[in-house]
Design an enzyme around this catalytic site. Structure first.
Site, PDB file in Angstrom:
ATOM      1  N   ILE A   1      -1.249  19.115  -0.590  1.00 49.62           N
ATOM      2  CA  ILE A   1      -1.403  18.557   0.765  1.00 49.62           C
ATOM      3  C   ILE A   1      -1.927  19.627   1.714  1.00 49.62           C
ATOM      4  O   ILE A   1      -2.851  19.393   2.502  1.00 49.62           O
ATOM      5  CB  ILE A   1      -0.067  17.971   1.277  1.00 49.62           C
ATOM      6  CG1 ILE A   1       0.301  16.742   0.442  1.00 49.62           C
ATOM      7  CG2 ILE A   1      -0.157  17.617   2.767  1.00 49.62           C
ATOM      8  CD1 ILE A   1       1.580  16.047   0.855  1.00 49.62           C
TER       9      ILE A   1
ATOM     10  N   GLU B   1       1.697  30.649   2.161  1.00 49.35           N
ATOM     11  CA  GLU B   1       2.260  30.136   0.904  1.00 49.35           C
ATOM     12  C   GLU B   1       3.353  31.100   0.413  1.00 49.35           C
ATOM     13  O   GLU B   1       3.133  32.311   0.373  1.00 49.35           O
ATOM     14  CB  GLU B   1       1.131  29.978  -0.128  1.00 49.35           C
ATOM     15  CG  GLU B   1       1.556  29.874  -1.574  1.00 49.35           C
ATOM     16  CD  GLU B   1       2.441  28.685  -1.893  1.00 49.35           C
ATOM     17  OE1 GLU B   1       2.186  27.588  -1.395  1.00 49.35           O
ATOM     18  OE2 GLU B   1       3.431  28.881  -2.649  1.00 49.35           O
TER      19      GLU B   1
ATOM     20  N   GLY C   1      15.474  -2.589   2.914  1.00 49.45           N
ATOM     21  CA  GLY C   1      16.424  -3.107   1.928  1.00 49.45           C
ATOM     22  C   GLY C   1      17.461  -2.075   1.543  1.00 49.45           C
ATOM     23  O   GLY C   1      17.172  -0.874   1.502  1.00 49.45           O
TER      24      GLY C   1
ATOM     25  N   HIS D   1     -27.318  12.963 -20.542  1.00 54.26           N
ATOM     26  CA  HIS D   1     -27.903  14.190 -19.972  1.00 54.26           C
ATOM     27  C   HIS D   1     -28.854  13.806 -18.847  1.00 54.26           C
ATOM     28  O   HIS D   1     -29.608  12.851 -19.001  1.00 54.26           O
ATOM     29  CB  HIS D   1     -28.664  14.948 -21.058  1.00 54.26           C
ATOM     30  CG  HIS D   1     -29.326  16.188 -20.541  1.00 54.26           C
ATOM     31  ND1 HIS D   1     -28.611  17.325 -20.216  1.00 54.26           N
ATOM     32  CD2 HIS D   1     -30.627  16.464 -20.264  1.00 54.26           C
ATOM     33  CE1 HIS D   1     -29.455  18.257 -19.780  1.00 54.26           C
ATOM     34  NE2 HIS D   1     -30.679  17.749 -19.782  1.00 54.26           N
TER      35      HIS D   1
ATOM     36  N   ARG E   1       7.749  17.136  -1.277  1.00 51.66           N
ATOM     37  CA  ARG E   1       8.283  15.847  -0.828  1.00 51.66           C
ATOM     38  C   ARG E   1       9.641  15.621  -1.481  1.00 51.66           C
ATOM     39  O   ARG E   1       9.951  16.207  -2.504  1.00 51.66           O
ATOM     40  CB  ARG E   1       7.317  14.711  -1.212  1.00 51.66           C
ATOM     41  CG  ARG E   1       5.946  14.856  -0.567  1.00 51.66           C
ATOM     42  CD  ARG E   1       5.031  13.692  -0.935  1.00 51.66           C
ATOM     43  NE  ARG E   1       5.497  12.414  -0.435  1.00 51.66           N
ATOM     44  CZ  ARG E   1       5.241  11.930   0.781  1.00 51.66           C
ATOM     45  NH1 ARG E   1       4.505  12.619   1.629  1.00 51.66           N
ATOM     46  NH2 ARG E   1       5.711  10.756   1.151  1.00 51.66           N
TER      47      ARG E   1
ATOM     48  N   GLY F   1       0.826  -1.220   0.000  1.00 54.01           N
ATOM     49  CA  GLY F   1       0.000   0.000   0.000  1.00 54.01           C
ATOM     50  C   GLY F   1       0.853   1.260   0.000  1.00 54.01           C
ATOM     51  O   GLY F   1       0.461   2.269  -0.567  1.00 54.01           O
ATOM     52  N   GLY F   2       2.008   1.207   0.656  1.00 54.80           N
ATOM     53  CA  GLY F   2       2.893   2.381   0.664  1.00 54.80           C
ATOM     54  C   GLY F   2       2.246   3.588   1.312  1.00 54.80           C
ATOM     55  O   GLY F   2       1.230   3.479   2.011  1.00 54.80           O
TER      56      GLY F   2
HETATM   57  P1  NAD Z   1       3.369  20.858  -3.420  1.00 59.15           P
HETATM   58  O1  NAD Z   1       4.600  20.990  -4.198  1.00 59.15           O
HETATM   59  O2  NAD Z   1       2.089  20.524  -4.106  1.00 59.15           O
HETATM   60  O3  NAD Z   1       3.080  22.216  -2.607  1.00 59.15           O
HETATM   61  C1  NAD Z   1       3.995  22.751  -1.712  1.00 59.15           C
HETATM   62  C2  NAD Z   1       3.702  24.224  -1.588  1.00 59.15           C
HETATM   63  O4  NAD Z   1       4.500  24.748  -0.554  1.00 59.15           O
HETATM   64  C3  NAD Z   1       4.011  25.002  -2.844  1.00 59.15           C
HETATM   65  O5  NAD Z   1       2.903  25.802  -3.156  1.00 59.15           O
HETATM   66  C4  NAD Z   1       5.234  25.832  -2.445  1.00 59.15           C
HETATM   67  O6  NAD Z   1       5.280  27.060  -3.102  1.00 59.15           O
HETATM   68  C5  NAD Z   1       5.008  26.002  -0.965  1.00 59.15           C
HETATM   69  N1  NAD Z   1       6.208  26.258  -0.180  1.00 59.15           N
HETATM   70  C6  NAD Z   1       7.428  25.700  -0.323  1.00 59.15           C
HETATM   71  N2  NAD Z   1       8.259  26.156   0.636  1.00 59.15           N
HETATM   72  C7  NAD Z   1       7.541  27.007   1.415  1.00 59.15           C
HETATM   73  C8  NAD Z   1       7.827  27.773   2.569  1.00 59.15           C
HETATM   74  N3  NAD Z   1       9.022  27.740   3.131  1.00 59.15           N
HETATM   75  N4  NAD Z   1       6.853  28.547   3.104  1.00 59.15           N
HETATM   76  C9  NAD Z   1       5.612  28.562   2.537  1.00 59.15           C
HETATM   77  N5  NAD Z   1       5.286  27.847   1.451  1.00 59.15           N
HETATM   78  C10 NAD Z   1       6.232  27.070   0.891  1.00 59.15           C
HETATM   79  O7  NAD Z   1       3.715  19.816  -2.265  1.00 59.15           O
HETATM   80  P2  NAD Z   1       2.780  19.084  -1.218  1.00 59.15           P
HETATM   81  O8  NAD Z   1       1.433  19.712  -1.151  1.00 59.15           O
HETATM   82  O9  NAD Z   1       3.604  18.975   0.018  1.00 59.15           O
HETATM   83  O10 NAD Z   1       2.622  17.669  -1.886  1.00 59.15           O
HETATM   84  C11 NAD Z   1       3.788  16.875  -2.100  1.00 59.15           C
HETATM   85  C12 NAD Z   1       3.637  15.966  -3.270  1.00 59.15           C
HETATM   86  O11 NAD Z   1       2.645  15.002  -3.030  1.00 59.15           O
HETATM   87  C13 NAD Z   1       3.260  16.703  -4.535  1.00 59.15           C
HETATM   88  O12 NAD Z   1       4.094  16.242  -5.553  1.00 59.15           O
HETATM   89  C14 NAD Z   1       1.847  16.313  -4.778  1.00 59.15           C
HETATM   90  O13 NAD Z   1       1.556  16.215  -6.161  1.00 59.15           O
HETATM   91  C15 NAD Z   1       1.740  14.966  -4.106  1.00 59.15           C
HETATM   92  N6  NAD Z   1       0.397  14.822  -3.581  1.00 59.15           N
HETATM   93  C16 NAD Z   1      -0.612  14.643  -4.453  1.00 59.15           C
HETATM   94  C17 NAD Z   1      -1.897  14.568  -3.996  1.00 59.15           C
HETATM   95  C18 NAD Z   1      -3.007  14.378  -4.959  1.00 59.15           C
HETATM   96  O14 NAD Z   1      -2.766  13.917  -6.060  1.00 59.15           O
HETATM   97  N7  NAD Z   1      -4.216  14.756  -4.604  1.00 59.15           N
HETATM   98  C19 NAD Z   1      -2.180  14.691  -2.644  1.00 59.15           C
HETATM   99  C20 NAD Z   1      -1.133  14.883  -1.788  1.00 59.15           C
HETATM  100  C21 NAD Z   1       0.153  14.958  -2.276  1.00 59.15           C
END
Ligand code: NAD
Length: 483
Positions: free
Chosen positions: A188, A207, A118, A448, A276, A43-44
Site C-alpha cells: 500500500i 520502513e 451483522g 513473438h 491490516r 464490492g467491499g
Molecule cells: P504490508 O504488510 O504489505 O506492508 C506494511 C509495511 O509496513 C511492512 O513493510 C512493514 O515492515 C512496515 N511497517 C510495519 N510497522 C511499521 C512501523 N511502525 N514503521 C515503519 N514501517 C512499518 O501491508 P500494507 O501495505 O499496509 O498492505 C496491507 C495488506 O493489504 C497486505 O496484506 C497486502 O497484501 C494487501 N494489499 C494488497 C495489494 C495488492 O495486492 N496489490 C494492494 C494493497 C494492499
C-alpha cells in the site's frame, strides 16, 4: 417493520470479493442466499476503497510518467495540468460502474440483501442493525463470514487528525500535499506513494525493516526500489516513527533510525500503511462458538469450516495473505463444501502483485524462502534487456525468474518485475497448479514479440539454451530440452 425474524438458508456476511463471490456462486448452484453488508452495492474494500480505485490512480500515474519518458523517443509534451476534482470524479465513476454492475448481478440472481451491520447472536442466528434504522434477526442453516480487514494502527502512535491518513482517506484524494510521509514500505505504501509522487507530492517513505516489500526476493525488489528512488526522493529503511505531532497546519514526525538516532521532520500529511487486521472483533464470534487465533484470525479447516462446522470463514478473516483473489477462491471452496462437494482450499501458489511501475509479482516458493528452509532449488533469471519487446517499449529494466526443483524440474516458484508483471505471472501460476516442469514452459510456443516470452526464455536459461541470453556452460547443467 422492526425486529422481524427472517429464515435464511445461507447467510453471507460481507460483500467484498470473498462475500459476493460466495453469494453469487451459491445462488448459481440453486441455494437460497441472503447477503448482508453495510454498502448499498457489493464490492467491499477492494472495489470501493482498495484495489480498483488505486489501480485507476496508478494508471494516471503511469500516463504522467510516460509523457515524461517519451522524450527519449522524440516526443515532447508540456507540463501536465491536473484537475484534481475531475480526476477524483473519474476514479469514483470507475468504482461506481463496477459496484453498480455487481448490484445488478445480485438482483438478477435473486439474492436477498440486507444493508446493515451483522452480528452473530448464537450458532444459528444473526442480528442485523439496518443502516436506515430497525433490525432483523436472520436464522440460518449455514453462514459464510467474509467481513475482511481494516488498516492497522502504528503501535504507540495514536493521533486523530485528517492530516494522518489510512489507505481509504488517501484514495479519497482530498488534496495533493506538498510533503507526504508514508509509514510502511509495503504494497500500500509504495502503490499510493507512487500515485502521490506522480501527482506532485514530495514523498518520504519510512520502513521499519531492512528492505521494501518484505516477502519478495531482493533481486526483484531492487529493480522496483531503483525506479522508485528516482520519483520518491527519500526512502529510509530500518527507521521507525516514535511519534507524530500536529503542529500548526502540518505534522512533525519523530523518526528514529537503526542506530537509535532521533530526528524530527516536517510534513503536510502522513499515510499510515503498516498492514491490516481482520474485522473479527465485533462479529459476535463468541456467542456463536467460533474461535480465533491470537491475531484475531478465524480458525478454519481445509474446507474453510470454522470451529462451528456449519459456519465458514473466508478471505482476510482467515490466515494467509490478505488478497482479494485468495478470498474469491476460498468463496468457491466454501460454497461447494456447503453443497456437499469434496472441495478443499489447497492452492499450489497464490500470486502477490505490487502494482507500482515497474510491477512486481511473485508466487509460490521464493528463492529466499527456499534457501532459509534448505529446500534444494535452482533459480534462473532472464533479464528483459534481452527481450525485443521490452526494448521496443523502452522498458528493459525487468527481470523474469524461476525457482526450480533441480531433481524433478518442477517449477516451485516464480517472480517477475517489469511492466505488466501482474498479468504475466498468471501463466506461471497455471504452470505450478498443473505441476508443470520447466521443460514444459521451455517447449511451449509463445507469441513473438511479447513480454510473455520472458517466461519461456527463463525456462531455457535453466538448460543453458536460451537464444537471446548467453550463460556459460557449467558441469552438471541440466540437458537442454531440444536434443
Ligand atoms: P504490508 O504488510 O504489505 O506492508 C506494511 C509495511 O509496513 C511492512 O513493510 C512493514 O515492515 C512496515 N511497517 C510495519 N510497522 C511499521 C512501523 N511502525 N514503521 C515503519 N514501517 C512499518 O501491508 P500494507 O501495505 O499496509 O498492505 C496491507 C495488506 O493489504 C497486505 O496484506 C497486502 O497484501 C494487501 N494489499 C494488497 C495489494 C495488492 O495486492 N496489490 C494492494 C494493497 C494492499
Amino acid at each position: 417493520m422492526n425486529d422481524e425474524t427472517v429464515k435464511a438458508g445461507l447467510v453471507v456476511l460481507g460483500a467484498g470479493p470473498g462475500g459476493y463471490a460466495a453469494a453469487f456462486r451459491a445462488a448459481d448452484m440453486g441455494l437460497a442466499v441472503t447477503l448482508v453488508d453495510l454498502e448499498a452495492h457489493p464490492g467491499g474494500v477492494c472495489l470501493h476503497r482498495g484495489c480498483i480505485p488505486s489501480k485507476a490512480l496508478l494508471h494516471v500515474a503511469g500516463l504522467l510518467r510516460e509523457t515524461r519518458t517519451a522524450e527519449t523517443m522524440g516526443l515532447r509534451f508540456g507540463p501536465p495540468e491536473i484537475d484534481l476534482a475531475r480526476l477524483r470524479d473519474w476514479k469514483d465513476a470507475v468504482v461506481n460502474r463496477l459496484t453498480g454492475a455487481l448490484g445488478d448481478l445480485r438482483t438478477k440472481r435473486g439474492i436477498a440483501h440486507f444493508r446493515g451491520r451483522g452480528r452473530l447472536t448464537g450458532p444459528r442466528s444473526l442480528d442485523v442493525a439496518l443502516v436506515d434504522g430497525g433490525r432483523r434477526t436472520l436464522t440460518f442453516d449455514h453462514a459464510i463470514l467474509a467481513t475482511g480487514s481494516r488498516p492497522a494502527d502504528i503501535p504507540n502512535v495514536t493521533i486523530d487528525s485528517p492530516r494522518v491518513m489510512d489507505s481509504t482517506r488517501a484514495l479519497a484524494l482530498e488534496e495533493i500535499p506538498a510533503r507526504l510521509l508514508i509509514i510502511g514500505g509495503g504494497v500500500i505504501g509504495l502503490e499510493l506513494g507512487s500515485v502521490y509522487a506522480a501527482l506532485g507530492s514530495r514523498v518520504t517513505v519510512v520502513e521499519a525493516t531492512p528492505g521494501l516489500l518484505p516477502g519478495a526476493d531482493r533481486d526483484l525488489v531492487r529493480v522496483v526500489a531503483r525506479a522508485l528512488g528516482e520519483r520518491i526522493p527519500e526512502i529510509h529503511l530500518e527507521t521507525r516513527v516514535d511519534a507524530l505531532e500536529v503542529r500548526g497546519e502540518g505534522l512533525v514526525a519523530h523518526l528514529r533510525d537503526k542506530a537509535g538516532v532521533p530526528r524530527q521532520v516536517d510534513f503536510d500529511r502522513a499515510l499510515v500503511a503498516v498492514g491490516r487486521r481482520p474485522n473479527s472483533d465485533a462479529l459476535g464470534l463468541e456467542a456463536a462458538g467460533v474461535t480465533t487465533d491470537a491475531r484475531g484470525l478465524v480458525t478454519v479447516d481445509g474446507q474453510l469450516r470454522t470451529s462451528q462446522p456449519h459456519i465458514f470463514a473466508i478471505g482476510d478473516l482467515t490466515p494467509g495473505p490478505m488478497l482479494a483473489h485468495k478470498a474469491s477462491h476460498q468463496a468457491r471452496v466454501a460454497v461447494e463444501a456447503i453443497a456437499g462437494q469434496k472441495s478443499h482450499f489447497e492452492p499450489n501458489a497464490i500470486p502477490a502483485v505490487c502494482y507500482t511501475d515497474p510491477e512486481l509479482a511473485w508466487a509460490g516458493l521464493t528463492e529466499t524462502a527456499a534457501r532459509e528452509r534448505n529446500i534444494p532449488c535452482k533459480a534462473v533469471r532472464f533479464p528483459w534487456a534481452a527481450s525485443g519487446r521490452a526494448q521496443a517499449l523502452e522498458r528493459p529494466e525487468g527481470l523474469t525468474k524461476l525457482v526450480v526443483d533441480p531433481a524433478s524440474e518442477r517449477i516451485l516458484g516464480l517472480g517477475l518485475v517489469g511492466r505488466g508483471a501482474g498479468d504475466l505471472i498468471a501463466e506461471g501460476v497455471l504452470a505450478m497448479e498443473m505441476g508443470a516442469t520447466v521443460r514444459d514452459l521451455a517447449e511451449t510456443i509463445h507469441p513473438h514479440p511479447t513480454l510473455s516470452e520472458t517466461l519461456m526464455e527463463a525456462a531455457e536459461v535453466f538448460y543453458g539454451h536460451c537464444a537471446h541470453y548467453y550463460t556459460p556452460k557449467r558441469a552438471g547443467d541440466p540437458k537442454p530440452p531440444i536434443p
